[in-house]
Design an enzyme around this catalytic site. Structure first.
Site, PDB file in Angstrom:
ATOM      1  CG  LEU A  74     -21.892  -8.462 -25.952  1.00  0.00           C
ATOM      2  CD1 LEU A  74     -22.271  -7.976 -27.215  1.00  0.00           C
ATOM      3  CD2 LEU A  74     -22.679  -8.253 -25.231  1.00  0.00           C
ATOM      4  CG  ASN A  75     -15.342  -5.638 -29.122  1.00  0.00           C
ATOM      5  OD1 ASN A  75     -15.535  -5.966 -28.300  1.00  0.00           O
ATOM      6  ND2 ASN A  75     -15.007  -6.275 -30.297  1.00  0.00           N
ATOM      7  CE  LYS A  77     -11.318  -4.385 -24.806  1.00  0.00           C
ATOM      8  NZ  LYS A  77      -9.409  -4.832 -25.978  1.00  0.00           N
ATOM      9  CG  ASN A  98     -13.619 -13.728 -12.533  1.00  0.00           C
ATOM     10  OD1 ASN A  98     -14.192 -13.430 -13.317  1.00  0.00           O
ATOM     11  ND2 ASN A  98     -11.739 -14.228 -12.232  1.00  0.00           N
ATOM     12  NE  ARG A 106     -10.025   1.550 -17.312  1.00  0.00           N
ATOM     13  CZ  ARG A 106      -9.912   0.777 -16.306  1.00  0.00           C
ATOM     14  NH1 ARG A 106      -9.507   1.348 -14.886  1.00  0.00           N
ATOM     15  NH2 ARG A 106      -9.188  -0.625 -16.445  1.00  0.00           N
ATOM     16  CB  ALA A 140      -5.482  -9.959  -7.358  1.00  0.00           C
ATOM     17  CG  ASP A 171      -8.132 -18.036  -8.882  1.00  0.00           C
ATOM     18  OD1 ASP A 171      -8.372 -17.161  -8.391  1.00  0.00           O
ATOM     19  OD2 ASP A 171      -7.552 -18.584  -9.407  1.00  0.00           O
ATOM     20  N   GLY A 234      -0.664 -25.199  13.808  1.00  0.00           N
ATOM     21  CA  GLY A 234      -0.037 -23.990  15.424  1.00  0.00           C
ATOM     22  C   GLY A 234       0.603 -24.684  16.135  1.00  0.00           C
TER      23      GLY A 234
END
Length: 401
Positions: A74-75, A77, A98, A106, A140, A171, A234
């Site tokens: 699926l596009n 845009k 993600n 947007r 990231a 991840d 530690g």
């Protein structure tokens, strides 16, 4: 794809916009719990699929993390693509993504818009640094999060450079927490009938793993502690290290005094019982080098198998350091069904994992091959949106699918 019905997530529909590892692992766990997961990719495929074309180990992760899913393209845009997506969202229970913060907003398919379309939708967002805060828009990846989160600073030897942890821990820890967040929100929805936005930041998900190292930081009153190699993070336990054997290495750790007493018995070193350097854990930590030398003097004269058999007999926590080939063929995980040989259409015979989450009394979800790019376009768009095969073909030609 045959679906087991006696599964905890049977009847839950998931739209998976995940890419690479973090999002796809969360939705993989959902698929193995019986959810109907629809992987939604751009027409040219998600980044992991593109990597797979390069080779050199990139194909297996794509196959491994996307089994038991159906795949569509699926596009987003295109306006028609967004309309189709809105139709899919209307029938979904969970959306997993993600992308970088703000990308889907947007495009006009962010949380606020989709919540209006389907108030019951659980919108699960995984990012590096979260959806708010001054670092929100920093790029990231697992490597960069390991760097900024402090993991690299505590990985390596005292006289060496900082190192990344070998596996992609940021991840996958992010994916596990995202799965947990979705399950929490689904439970809440069962009471309220309303979905909500769930987010997980990788940097925050890995912070608790630094518990031992943070303890050392506080104990040194803020002075930056050195990297400790394979010793306790530690520097609070001894022995706690990886020791040379005749045919490789073994990991040995003594958490309580009984472990040390048992190790002395395994080594047949009763003379160490009253040695003032080793009589308590505090003394052994104060004499770390001597403690490690005593243990390695013993391990270096034996094979991994001999050492493990003796330590197991005497109830000392230990394990051989195994290579990946040994792990892939591990009889224990194969016996439990965590690892399984599978004939993949592209890769041939490979070992694939199941979910490590065991819910007893439910049906096991058998492995189904990860989808080819757009493999289930006709099926999903036909079932969910009543599009015909001709409609799907036309949308593909128009660049919408």
């Amino acid at each position: 794809m045959t679906r087991a019905t006696n599964t905890p997530l049977s009847g839950i529909n998931v739209l998976d916009l995940g890419q690479i590892y973090q999002g796809p692992y969360a939705s993989f766990l959902m698929a193995k719990a019986g959810a109907n997961v629809i992987k939604v990719e751009p027409p040219n495929g998600e980044p992991s699929r593109l990597r797979a074309k390069v080779g050199r180990g990139a194909s297996l992760p794509m196959v491994m993390l996307n089994t038991n899913k159906r795949g569509i393209t699926l596009n987003l845009k295109t306006s028609r693509g967004r309309d189709l997506f809105a139709g899919l969202v209307g029938k979904a229970d969970v959306l997993v993504e993600n992308y970088a913060p703000g990308v889907l907003d947007r495009l006009g398919v962010g949380w606020s818009v989709l919540h209006e379309i389907n108030p019951r939708l659980i919108y699960a967002s995984a990012t590096g640094y979260g959806l708010s805060g001054p670092d929100r828009d920093n790029l990231a990846m697992d490597l960069t999060v390991q760097a900024v989160a402090g993991i690299m600073s505590v990985t390596g030897t005292p006289d060496g450079p900082p190192l990344r942890a070998g596996p992609s821990i940021c991840d996958f820890l992010g994916g596990v927490h995202l799965f947990a967040g979705v399950m929490t929100a689904l439970y809440e929805r069962s009471i309220t009938g309303v979905g909500r936005l769930v987010e997980v930041a990788m940097e925050e998900a890995v912070y608790p793993t630094l518990a031992s190292n943070l303890g050392l930081l506080y104990n040194t009153q803020g002075e930056i502690p050195p990297r400790v190699g394979n010793r306790h993070g530690g520097l609070a336990l001894a022995p706690y290290n990886v020791y040379a054997a005749l045919d490789g290495f073994v990991a040995i750790i003594c958490v309580v005094e009984d472990h040390w007493t048992n190790l002395i018995a395994a080594m047949r070193r009763d003379d160490l019982r009253n040695d003032p350097r080793f009589m308590t854990n505090k003394l052994r930590v104060s004499n770390l080098a001597d403690t490690d030398n005593v243990v390695e003097d013993w391990t270096s004269k034996r094979t991994r198998t001999e050492i493990f058999e003796l330590t197991r007999k005497h109830r000392v926590p230990s394990a051989p350091v195994r290579d990946l080939k040994e792990v892939v063929n591990d009889p224990h995980m194969h016996a439990r069904g965590m690892l399984e040989w599978f004939d993949d259409p592209d890769l041939g015979r490979v070992v694939l994992p199941s979910t490590p989450i065991r819910l007893h009394g439910v049906d096991r979800v058998p492995i189904a091959a990860s989808p080819l790019l757009g493999q289930h376009n006709d099926e999903v768009y036909g079932q969910w949106l009543d599009l015909s095969a001709d409609d799907v073909a036309r949308l593909r030609d128009e660049g919408v699918l």
